[in-house]
Design a protein around this motif. Structure first.
Motif, PDB file in Angstrom:
ATOM      1  N   GLU A  81      18.251 -14.026   8.218  1.00 41.72           N
ATOM      2  CA  GLU A  81      19.277 -14.314   9.218  1.00 41.72           C
ATOM      3  C   GLU A  81      19.071 -15.696   9.836  1.00 41.72           C
ATOM      4  N   ALA A  82      17.827 -16.034  10.139  1.00 48.58           N
ATOM      5  CA  ALA A  82      17.531 -17.335  10.743  1.00 48.58           C
ATOM      6  C   ALA A  82      17.901 -18.483   9.803  1.00 48.58           C
ATOM      7  N   LEU A  83      17.685 -18.285   8.501  1.00 50.85           N
ATOM      8  CA  LEU A  83      18.002 -19.311   7.512  1.00 50.85           C
ATOM      9  C   LEU A  83      19.441 -19.203   6.995  1.00 50.85           C
ATOM     10  N   ASN A  84      20.138 -18.143   7.396  1.00 52.35           N
ATOM     11  CA  ASN A  84      21.483 -17.854   6.906  1.00 52.35           C
ATOM     12  C   ASN A  84      21.514 -17.875   5.369  1.00 52.35           C
ATOM     13  N   HIS A  85      20.545 -17.179   4.802  1.00 49.20           N
ATOM     14  CA  HIS A  85      20.418 -17.105   3.341  1.00 49.20           C
ATOM     15  C   HIS A  85      19.848 -15.728   3.016  1.00 49.20           C
ATOM     16  N   HIS A  86      20.478 -15.017   2.110  1.00 48.82           N
ATOM     17  CA  HIS A  86      20.145 -13.610   1.907  1.00 48.82           C
ATOM     18  C   HIS A  86      19.808 -13.334   0.440  1.00 48.82           C
ATOM     19  N   PRO A  87      18.733 -12.587   0.203  1.00 55.32           N
ATOM     20  CA  PRO A  87      18.294 -12.329  -1.170  1.00 55.32           C
ATOM     21  C   PRO A  87      19.048 -11.168  -1.808  1.00 55.32           C
ATOM     22  N   GLU A 108       0.813  -1.211   0.000  1.00 53.32           N
ATOM     23  CA  GLU A 108       0.000   0.000   0.000  1.00 53.32           C
ATOM     24  C   GLU A 108       0.852   1.269   0.000  1.00 53.32           C
ATOM     25  N   ASN A 109       1.992   1.220   0.712  1.00 53.63           N
ATOM     26  CA  ASN A 109       2.834   2.406   0.812  1.00 53.63           C
ATOM     27  C   ASN A 109       4.260   1.975   1.191  1.00 53.63           C
ATOM     28  N   PHE A 110       5.159   2.941   1.271  1.00 50.13           N
ATOM     29  CA  PHE A 110       6.560   2.662   1.594  1.00 50.13           C
ATOM     30  C   PHE A 110       6.712   2.028   2.970  1.00 50.13           C
ATOM     31  N   LYS A 111       5.971   2.545   3.940  1.00 50.80           N
ATOM     32  CA  LYS A 111       6.081   2.039   5.312  1.00 50.80           C
ATOM     33  C   LYS A 111       5.747   0.543   5.381  1.00 50.80           C
ATOM     34  N   ASP A 112       4.691   0.130   4.698  1.00 49.77           N
ATOM     35  CA  ASP A 112       4.310  -1.282   4.704  1.00 49.77           C
ATOM     36  C   ASP A 112       5.363  -2.142   3.996  1.00 49.77           C
ATOM     37  N   CYS A 113       5.904  -1.614   2.916  1.00 48.01           N
ATOM     38  CA  CYS A 113       6.947  -2.334   2.182  1.00 48.01           C
ATOM     39  C   CYS A 113       8.190  -2.502   3.045  1.00 48.01           C
ATOM     40  N   PHE A 114       8.607  -1.423   3.667  1.00 49.74           N
ATOM     41  CA  PHE A 114       9.812  -1.473   4.499  1.00 49.74           C
ATOM     42  C   PHE A 114       9.601  -2.359   5.720  1.00 49.74           C
ATOM     43  N   SER A 115       8.411  -2.352   6.255  1.00 51.61           N
ATOM     44  CA  SER A 115       8.084  -3.227   7.386  1.00 51.61           C
ATOM     45  C   SER A 115       8.218  -4.695   6.980  1.00 51.61           C
ATOM     46  N   ALA A 116       7.711  -5.047   5.812  1.00 52.84           N
ATOM     47  CA  ALA A 116       7.845  -6.418   5.316  1.00 52.84           C
ATOM     48  C   ALA A 116       9.314  -6.768   5.111  1.00 52.84           C
ATOM     49  N   MET A 117      10.082  -5.837   4.578  1.00 55.87           N
ATOM     50  CA  MET A 117      11.508  -6.078   4.376  1.00 55.87           C
ATOM     51  C   MET A 117      12.208  -6.351   5.711  1.00 55.87           C
ATOM     52  N   SER A 118      11.833  -5.614   6.731  1.00 58.72           N
ATOM     53  CA  SER A 118      12.430  -5.834   8.059  1.00 58.72           C
ATOM     54  C   SER A 118      12.108  -7.219   8.588  1.00 58.72           C
ATOM     55  N   LEU A 148      16.237 -14.746  -5.729  1.00 61.19           N
ATOM     56  CA  LEU A 148      16.854 -15.746  -4.867  1.00 61.19           C
ATOM     57  C   LEU A 148      17.639 -16.752  -5.691  1.00 61.19           C
ATOM     58  N   PHE A 149      18.860 -16.990  -5.278  1.00 58.37           N
ATOM     59  CA  PHE A 149      19.689 -18.083  -5.793  1.00 58.37           C
ATOM     60  C   PHE A 149      20.792 -18.309  -4.789  1.00 58.37           C
ATOM     61  N   LEU A 180      13.398 -20.010   1.761  1.00 57.71           N
ATOM     62  CA  LEU A 180      13.287 -18.569   1.990  1.00 57.71           C
ATOM     63  C   LEU A 180      12.069 -17.998   1.269  1.00 57.71           C
ATOM     64  N   ALA A 181      11.795 -18.463   0.061  1.00 57.05           N
ATOM     65  CA  ALA A 181      10.606 -17.996  -0.665  1.00 57.05           C
ATOM     66  C   ALA A 181       9.342 -18.300   0.131  1.00 57.05           C
ATOM     67  N   GLU A 182       9.297 -19.471   0.748  1.00 53.35           N
ATOM     68  CA  GLU A 182       8.132 -19.824   1.563  1.00 53.35           C
ATOM     69  C   GLU A 182       7.998 -18.886   2.764  1.00 53.35           C
ATOM     70  N   ALA A 183       9.099 -18.586   3.406  1.00 58.34           N
ATOM     71  CA  ALA A 183       9.074 -17.650   4.536  1.00 58.34           C
ATOM     72  C   ALA A 183       8.630 -16.264   4.072  1.00 58.34           C
TER      73      ALA A 183
END
Length: 96
Positions: free
Chosen positions: A50-56, A33-43, A69-70, A84-87
């Motif tokens: 970090e939990a999966l030790n895999h970074h996009p 909907e907006n930047f705040k929601d996007c950034f919240s999802a990114m956080s 992702l690769f 990670l995609a599932e998470a």
């Protein structure tokens, strides 16, 4: 972690209709909907990474999050990418 075959990738992609496979990676784009929601999802996604030790590889422009992702060490897509995609899916599109 070994690279998945094309058949294995195609089979797993059936569970991820918002994702595409090309250039030896899986890709998705999510609009919020907006930047705040996007950034919240990114956080929230960052904690899963970090939990999966895999970074996009990802980018954000205002309310759009683009994710690739690769697995670098396998030079392609592995089970880790689909984990990670599932998470990510559970964060950006929670079940109602």
């Amino acid at each position: 972690m070994s690279k998945l075959t094309l058949d294995e990738i195609e089979q797993r992609m059936l569970r991820f209709p918002d994702w595409e496979y090309y250039e030896d990676a899986i890709h998705a784009e999510f609009e919020f909907e907006n930047f705040k929601d996007c950034f919240s999802a990114m956080s929230r996604i960052a904690f899963e990474c970090e939990a999966l030790n895999h970074h996009p590889n990802w980018s954000n422009v205002y309310n759009v999050l683009t994710i690739t992702l690769f697995t670098h060490s396998a030079n392609g897509v592995t089970k880790k990418d689909f984990d990670l995609a599932e998470a990510i899916e559970s964060i950006v599109e929670p079940e109602e």
